[in-house]
Design an enzyme around this catalytic site. Sequence first.
Site, mmCIF file in Angstrom:
data_model
loop_
_atom_site.group_PDB
_atom_site.id
_atom_site.type_symbol
_atom_site.label_atom_id
_atom_site.label_comp_id
_atom_site.label_asym_id
_atom_site.label_seq_id
_atom_site.Cartn_x
_atom_site.Cartn_y
_atom_site.Cartn_z
ATOM 1 C CE LYS A 200 -3.632 2.435 2.469
ATOM 2 N NZ LYS A 200 -4.659 2.350 3.507
ATOM 3 C CE LYS A 253 -6.042 1.984 -0.665
ATOM 4 N NZ LYS A 253 -6.582 1.960 0.674
HETATM 5 C C1 PBG Z 1 -7.375 3.753 5.312
HETATM 6 C C2 PBG Z 1 -7.801 3.515 3.922
HETATM 7 C C3 PBG Z 1 -7.632 4.431 2.877
HETATM 8 C C4 PBG Z 1 -8.204 3.863 1.745
HETATM 9 C C5 PBG Z 1 -8.720 2.622 2.109
HETATM 10 N N1 PBG Z 1 -8.457 2.410 3.464
HETATM 11 C C6 PBG Z 1 -7.048 5.793 2.889
HETATM 12 C C7 PBG Z 1 -5.693 5.983 3.387
HETATM 13 O O1 PBG Z 1 -4.906 5.051 3.562
HETATM 14 O O2 PBG Z 1 -5.389 7.132 3.661
HETATM 15 C C8 PBG Z 1 -8.230 4.538 0.412
HETATM 16 C C9 PBG Z 1 -9.159 4.005 -0.601
HETATM 17 C C10 PBG Z 1 -9.400 4.891 -1.748
HETATM 18 O O3 PBG Z 1 -8.764 5.947 -1.942
HETATM 19 O O4 PBG Z 1 -10.282 4.538 -2.555
HETATM 20 N N2 PBG Z 1 -7.071 2.693 6.104
#
Ligand code: PBG
Length: 331
Positions: A200, A253
């Site tokens: 991520k 991601k």
């Molecule tokens: C936070 C989380 C995020 C997303 C999914 N879970 C945001 C982040 O990490 O700041 C983002 C998903 C998206 O942008 O569609 N745990």
Amino acid sequence: MYMHIRPRRNRKNPAIRAMLKETIVTPADLIYPLFVQEGDLDEPLSSMPGCVRWSIEGLVKEAESAHKLGVLAVVVFPAIKEELKTPNSEESYNDDGLIPRVIKRLKQEIPTLQVITDVALDPYNSEGHDGLVMIGASGEVEILNDATIEVLCKQALCHARAGADIVAPSDMMDGRVEAIRKTLDTEGYQNISIMSYTAKYASAFYGPFRGALNSTPKAGDKKTYQMETANSREALHELELDEQEGADFVIVKPAGPYLDIIAMLRENTYLPVVAYQVSGEYLMMKSAVKDGWLDEKSVVIESLTSIKRAGADIILTYFAKDFATWYREGL
Ligand code: PBG
């Protein structure tokens, strides 16, 4: 002109092209992310046109209609009231909290739908970070790894008790997959799967999502836990650890800008690779479609096909229900 090799022969008509199509996306490949809030209001999201912050009952209806079209799984994200956000994020493991109630309603109404939950503290944390925060004397922000894991384990267990099929830790703390696996196993939840956010990235493409949940960090950024966007080797390191720690699925991601990472993980693991087409990717397409510059159905199908072609087995996408509708209509 004489040429004995002419690649265009394999593209000469729709039948040949259909026979030779290597990558076909179906609704079974997709996971539908849904937002939920307390109360009776189903509130359209200005940061993500076409998406809604659902009431529990609205969410159940939306999930049901997607499931009827062939979508097999949803992931639920909560918008938590400001007054319930605390430094220690206790609301994240409240058995009577919003997410456990959503899980119970979903499993009661649509037992075959797979319910996935997000395991991270940002919706519950008064600082808006995925982990517990310590603010130093001169205001520097530190995210506490090991203390956070204890809370994440309680959160995952709370979701399992409510009936979740899969928990998805998105927090990027070190060692959390093993700790969550141990907790679930010790408590008798050996069959609950872990879908780990393995790679991520600290991406700017999450902006619209944070707008949807009011979960932007108050201070600092997420770069001490989410990965540096310029790097690929550390994705392999995270993969190796998540495999050893017992992850059942590994997530990359964002998806579209990270196709090389998806392909790399695909080549380096036997586990299913999942890709998350995030809110910023969604919004870019939606905005260009709204202005009339792109054709929605064509770009959505092309983007999802490309993500699958790169090596993703499953894709999280806000377009899941739209895609399933087009699929039902014969695309
Ligand atoms: C936070 C989380 C995020 C997303 C999914 N879970 C945001 C982040 O990490 O700041 C983002 C998903 C998206 O942008 O569609 N745990």
